[in-house]
Design a protein around this motif. Structure first.
Motif, PDB file in Angstrom:
ATOM      1  N   SER A  67       0.982  -1.432  -0.741  1.00 46.03           N
ATOM      2  CA  SER A  67       0.168   0.059   0.466  1.00 46.03           C
ATOM      3  C   SER A  67       0.590   1.286   0.294  1.00 46.03           C
ATOM      4  O   SER A  67       0.367   2.290  -0.577  1.00 46.03           O
ATOM      5  CB  SER A  67      -0.772  -0.019   1.523  1.00 46.03           C
ATOM      6  N   GLU A  68       2.244   1.092   0.926  1.00 48.33           N
ATOM      7  CA  GLU A  68       3.532   2.284   0.441  1.00 48.33           C
ATOM      8  C   GLU A  68       3.477   2.625  -0.668  1.00 48.33           C
ATOM      9  O   GLU A  68       3.364   3.959  -0.835  1.00 48.33           O
ATOM     10  CB  GLU A  68       3.917   2.590   1.166  1.00 48.33           C
ATOM     11  N   ILE A  69       4.248   1.721  -1.656  1.00 50.73           N
ATOM     12  CA  ILE A  69       4.702   1.610  -2.339  1.00 50.73           C
ATOM     13  C   ILE A  69       3.272   2.077  -3.751  1.00 50.73           C
ATOM     14  O   ILE A  69       3.570   2.594  -3.960  1.00 50.73           O
ATOM     15  CB  ILE A  69       4.900  -0.269  -3.010  1.00 50.73           C
ATOM     16  N   LEU A  70       2.035   1.589  -3.074  1.00 53.84           N
ATOM     17  CA  LEU A  70       1.097   2.942  -4.043  1.00 53.84           C
ATOM     18  C   LEU A  70       0.577   3.111  -3.847  1.00 53.84           C
ATOM     19  O   LEU A  70       0.823   4.192  -5.410  1.00 53.84           O
ATOM     20  CB  LEU A  70       0.191   1.026  -3.837  1.00 53.84           C
ATOM     21  N   LYS A  78       2.832   5.842  -3.145  1.00 47.86           N
ATOM     22  CA  LYS A  78       3.861   6.551  -3.339  1.00 47.86           C
ATOM     23  C   LYS A  78       3.651   6.956  -5.320  1.00 47.86           C
ATOM     24  O   LYS A  78       4.430   7.362  -6.224  1.00 47.86           O
ATOM     25  CB  LYS A  78       5.378   5.985  -3.132  1.00 47.86           C
ATOM     26  N   ALA A  79       3.712   5.596  -5.523  1.00 49.19           N
ATOM     27  CA  ALA A  79       3.315   5.484  -7.443  1.00 49.19           C
ATOM     28  C   ALA A  79       1.817   6.346  -7.475  1.00 49.19           C
ATOM     29  O   ALA A  79       2.404   7.181  -8.558  1.00 49.19           O
ATOM     30  CB  ALA A  79       3.535   4.111  -8.061  1.00 49.19           C
ATOM     31  N   ALA A  80       1.001   6.594  -7.065  1.00 49.31           N
ATOM     32  CA  ALA A  80       0.134   7.019  -7.503  1.00 49.31           C
ATOM     33  C   ALA A  80       0.391   8.481  -7.534  1.00 49.31           C
ATOM     34  O   ALA A  80       0.071   9.987  -7.793  1.00 49.31           O
ATOM     35  CB  ALA A  80      -0.905   6.636  -6.072  1.00 49.31           C
ATOM     36  N   MET A  81       1.470   9.176  -6.352  1.00 50.60           N
ATOM     37  CA  MET A  81       2.056  10.218  -5.781  1.00 50.60           C
ATOM     38  C   MET A  81       2.872  10.847  -6.561  1.00 50.60           C
ATOM     39  O   MET A  81       3.190  11.787  -7.509  1.00 50.60           O
ATOM     40  CB  MET A  81       2.338  10.375  -4.013  1.00 50.60           C
ATOM     41  N   ASN A  82       4.171   9.821  -7.628  1.00 52.93           N
ATOM     42  CA  ASN A  82       5.124  10.143  -8.892  1.00 52.93           C
ATOM     43  C   ASN A  82       3.822  10.449  -9.810  1.00 52.93           C
ATOM     44  O   ASN A  82       4.646  11.198 -10.259  1.00 52.93           O
ATOM     45  CB  ASN A  82       5.758   9.314  -8.549  1.00 52.93           C
ATOM     46  N   ARG A  83       3.136  10.088 -10.013  1.00 55.93           N
ATOM     47  CA  ARG A  83       2.656   9.520 -11.745  1.00 55.93           C
ATOM     48  C   ARG A  83       1.690  11.312 -11.801  1.00 55.93           C
ATOM     49  O   ARG A  83       1.466  12.068 -12.147  1.00 55.93           O
ATOM     50  CB  ARG A  83       1.267   8.545 -11.137  1.00 55.93           C
ATOM     51  N   ILE A  84       0.902  11.491 -10.217  1.00 57.24           N
ATOM     52  CA  ILE A  84       0.339  12.850  -9.947  1.00 57.24           C
ATOM     53  C   ILE A  84       1.411  13.763 -10.269  1.00 57.24           C
ATOM     54  O   ILE A  84       1.487  15.078 -10.782  1.00 57.24           O
ATOM     55  CB  ILE A  84      -0.579  13.025  -8.577  1.00 57.24           C
TER      56      ILE A  84
END
Length: 103
Positions: free
Chosen positions: A4-7, A9-15
């Motif tokens: 969930s942390e990786i998900l 972080k991935a969402a924040m990076n894409r945003i």
């Protein structure tokens, strides 16, 4: 890191990446607009000056036509007055001849 942390972080990076792309695109569009703006303003100003000159020429022609018409009307009035004067002179001459003929 958990899944969930990786998900997250991935969402924040894409945003962040999408926002960065949008900002860069907006900055490029703004730069293009800023570069074109002086030319657009110059074109509009030139067009406006031409319109003002054309309108002033139209008004001048209208004024000249009005003055010419007024001048022609004045001549027509003067012509009518002269015709009336000529008619009166003719009548006076005829009356004088009648008077002289009777004497």
């Amino acid at each position: 890191m958990s899944d969930s942390e990786i998900l997250l972080k991935a969402a924040m990076n894409r945003i962040a990446a999408r926002i960065t792309d949008k900002v860069i695109n907006s900055a490029q569009e703004f730069t293009e607009i800023a570069e074109e703006l002086p030319q657009k303003i110059q074109n509009e100003w030139s067009s406006f000056k031409k319109e003002v000159i054309a309108e002033s020429e139209r008004l001048e022609r209208k004024t000249n036509a009005t003055q010419e018409k007024s001048s022609k009307e004045q001549l027509s009035k003067e012509d009518l007055i002269q015709v009336q004067i000529d008619n009166l002179r003719t009548k006076v001459i005829e009356i004088n001849k009648d008077i002289e003929g009777k004497n």
